[in-house]
Design a protein around this motif. Structure first.
Motif, short mmCIF file in Angstrom:
data_model
loop_
_atom_site.label_atom_id
_atom_site.label_comp_id
_atom_site.label_asym_id
_atom_site.label_seq_id
_atom_site.Cartn_x
_atom_site.Cartn_y
_atom_site.Cartn_z
N PHE A 140 -24.82 -18.00 -21.78
CA PHE A 140 -23.64 -17.91 -20.66
C PHE A 140 -22.84 -19.00 -20.32
CE2 PHE A 140 -27.53 -15.12 -19.53
CZ PHE A 140 -26.86 -14.09 -18.99
N PHE A 141 -21.64 -18.64 -19.94
CA PHE A 141 -20.43 -19.66 -19.75
C PHE A 141 -20.85 -19.72 -18.07
CE2 PHE A 141 -18.88 -15.54 -20.03
CZ PHE A 141 -18.00 -15.39 -19.20
N ARG A 142 -20.20 -20.60 -17.54
CA ARG A 142 -20.03 -20.74 -16.02
C ARG A 142 -18.96 -19.85 -15.14
NH1 ARG A 142 -19.08 -25.93 -16.09
NH2 ARG A 142 -17.35 -26.12 -14.89
N CYS A 143 -17.82 -20.01 -15.99
CA CYS A 143 -16.91 -19.04 -15.17
C CYS A 143 -15.77 -18.90 -16.48
CB CYS A 143 -16.57 -19.57 -13.87
SG CYS A 143 -15.19 -20.76 -14.03
N ALA A 144 -14.93 -17.75 -15.77
CA ALA A 144 -13.55 -17.53 -16.51
C ALA A 144 -12.48 -17.20 -15.43
CB ALA A 144 -14.03 -16.34 -17.36
N VAL A 145 -11.44 -18.08 -15.61
CA VAL A 145 -10.09 -17.85 -14.71
C VAL A 145 -8.88 -17.16 -15.84
CG1 VAL A 145 -8.44 -18.78 -13.48
CG2 VAL A 145 -11.14 -19.60 -13.22
N LEU A 146 -8.80 -16.03 -15.56
CA LEU A 146 -7.92 -15.18 -16.62
C LEU A 146 -6.79 -14.61 -15.77
CD1 LEU A 146 -11.01 -13.30 -18.21
CD2 LEU A 146 -9.70 -15.57 -19.11
N MET A 147 -5.70 -14.36 -16.58
CA MET A 147 -4.32 -13.74 -16.05
C MET A 147 -4.36 -12.22 -16.71
SD MET A 147 -1.16 -14.55 -14.76
CE MET A 147 -1.06 -16.24 -15.31
N PHE A 148 -4.22 -11.31 -15.94
CA PHE A 148 -3.99 -10.08 -16.51
C PHE A 148 -2.97 -9.10 -15.86
CE2 PHE A 148 -8.99 -10.50 -16.78
CZ PHE A 148 -8.98 -10.36 -18.17
N GLN A 149 -2.69 -8.07 -16.43
CA GLN A 149 -1.71 -7.15 -15.78
C GLN A 149 -2.30 -6.70 -14.23
OE1 GLN A 149 -0.49 -3.75 -18.39
NE2 GLN A 149 0.09 -2.46 -16.52
N ARG A 150 -1.44 -6.72 -13.37
CA ARG A 150 -2.01 -6.63 -11.93
C ARG A 150 -2.81 -5.43 -11.90
NH1 ARG A 150 2.05 -7.96 -7.55
NH2 ARG A 150 1.49 -9.90 -8.58
N GLU A 151 -2.55 -4.32 -12.47
CA GLU A 151 -3.43 -2.88 -12.46
C GLU A 151 -4.63 -3.06 -13.26
OE1 GLU A 151 -3.19 1.44 -14.25
OE2 GLU A 151 -1.48 1.04 -12.66
N PHE A 152 -4.59 -3.73 -14.29
CA PHE A 152 -5.90 -4.04 -14.78
C PHE A 152 -7.02 -5.03 -14.05
CE2 PHE A 152 -8.86 -6.49 -17.83
CZ PHE A 152 -9.18 -5.41 -18.62
N ALA A 153 -6.43 -6.07 -13.44
CA ALA A 153 -7.38 -6.79 -12.34
C ALA A 153 -7.75 -6.05 -11.43
CB ALA A 153 -6.29 -7.76 -12.07
N GLN A 154 -6.99 -5.03 -10.90
CA GLN A 154 -7.52 -4.27 -9.85
C GLN A 154 -8.34 -3.31 -10.28
OE1 GLN A 154 -3.62 -2.51 -8.56
NE2 GLN A 154 -3.26 -4.10 -7.11
N ARG A 155 -8.40 -2.89 -11.61
CA ARG A 155 -9.65 -2.03 -11.97
C ARG A 155 -11.05 -2.88 -12.15
NH1 ARG A 155 -7.95 2.64 -14.26
NH2 ARG A 155 -5.60 2.75 -14.68
#
Length: 306
Positions: A140-155
């Motif tokens: 396991f990793f602690r966390c991920a901070v990721l940039m996505f296309q807005r609609e994908f993030a909303q999914r």
């Protein structure tokens, strides 16, 4: 009033232009140029000096350098050899050189290295497969901070009943806590993409639910094939009945379970749905607990999805 570009950022991109390096849309190369967004993403990751950070698609290294200032080691995965050369050149003969490992190639085709935190401006065309790869990564990793296309993030954060609620939503929320933490406009990139972006923070749930993930995902694939259909109508498709019948026969054979005379898979499926109370339900309005109960009901009758 026109926006003033930082001298350092302009020099770097001018140098790339001189070398004839053009950003490759095939690789989803939209370089994040706003240092405030980079800084904010790194702050949200709550990095520690002892961390190993994973970055996907580092490009020219704007975020990589900031990460190197904060952590023990950065592992950067980059598919474009031109960007690999640019990144290595950027840290050459600096104290950061020994702290950076660059892995050239497609991140989807390799095992992820050990890391504590993942911070990345993701190439958008690999968003979905990478999220699934990340959710199943061990240790396991602690966390991920990721940039996505807005609609994908909303999914990723969609709830039952939402228009964007889908298999991705359920799988992500089964295995992780996920939140949208920032919106990012297209003008923060060079070249600007055609879509708006959002940054999410994802924390794996440890320990994960005690289920067979292949079974679980097999059920979801069927349920979200037509998320607006009732499960009774959906499981009536002959292709689905045939697949489940095959799995049933294999399971019974392996486990020495006798198959009843005049066995009819369609009738068995209808029985499971009726007994469990899900025959009239639709995937669009079912939550994680609903899918867990449905999987349990099918498995109880020796019906499996993998």
């Amino acid at each position: 009033m026109p926006k003033v570009k930082s001298a350092k950022s302009s020099r770097q991109h001018n140098e790339i232009q001189k070398q004839g390096i053009q950003f490759n849309k095939t690789f989803g190369q939209h370089i994040l140029k706003n240092p405030l967004v980079v800084t904010s993403m790194i702050e949200k990751a709550a990095l520690r000096p002892s961390d190993v950070a994973l970055e996907i698609g580092p490009g020219t290294g704007n975020m990589t350098v900031k990460l190197l200032e904060k952590v023990k080691k950065v592992v950067a995965c980059e598919v474009d050899p031109r960007m690999v050369a640019e990144l290595q050149k950027r840290v050459q003969s600096t104290p950061f050189q020994a702290k950076l490992t660059v892995l050239q190639g497609d991140v989807l085709e390799r095992e992820l290295p050990f890391f504590d935190v993942c911070v990345a401006n993701m190439p958008y065309q690999i968003s979905s497969p990478f999220v699934f790869k990340l959710l199943l990564h061990r240790p396991f990793f602690r966390c991920a901070v990721l940039m996505f296309q807005r609609e994908f993030a909303q999914r990723l954060v969609a709830k039952p009943g939402d228009k964007l609620y889908c298999r991705l939503s359920v799988n992500t929320q089964l295995l992780a806590r996920v939140d949208i933490i920032m919106k990012v406009g297209k003008n923060n990139f060079r070249p600007p993409p055609k879509v708006e972006s959002s940054v999410i923070r994802l924390e794996p749930i440890n320990p994960p639910p005690d289920i067979n993930y292949k079974e679980w995902d097999g059920l979801l694939r069927i349920c979200f094939l037509r998320k607006n259909k009732t499960l009774s109508a959906l499981f009536n498709f002959s292709s689905i009945c045939d697949m489940l019948k095959h799995n049933y026969e294999v399971h019974c054979s392996v486990n020495n379970v006798p198959i009843e005379k005049d066995f009819n898979m369609k009738e068995k499926i209808d029985l499971v749905l009726k007994e469990s109370g899900y025959e009239g339900k639709r995937a669009r309005s079912m939550d994680i607990d609903d899918f867990l109960l449905l999987l349990c009901a099918f498995n109880k009758h020796n019906i499996h999805f993998s």
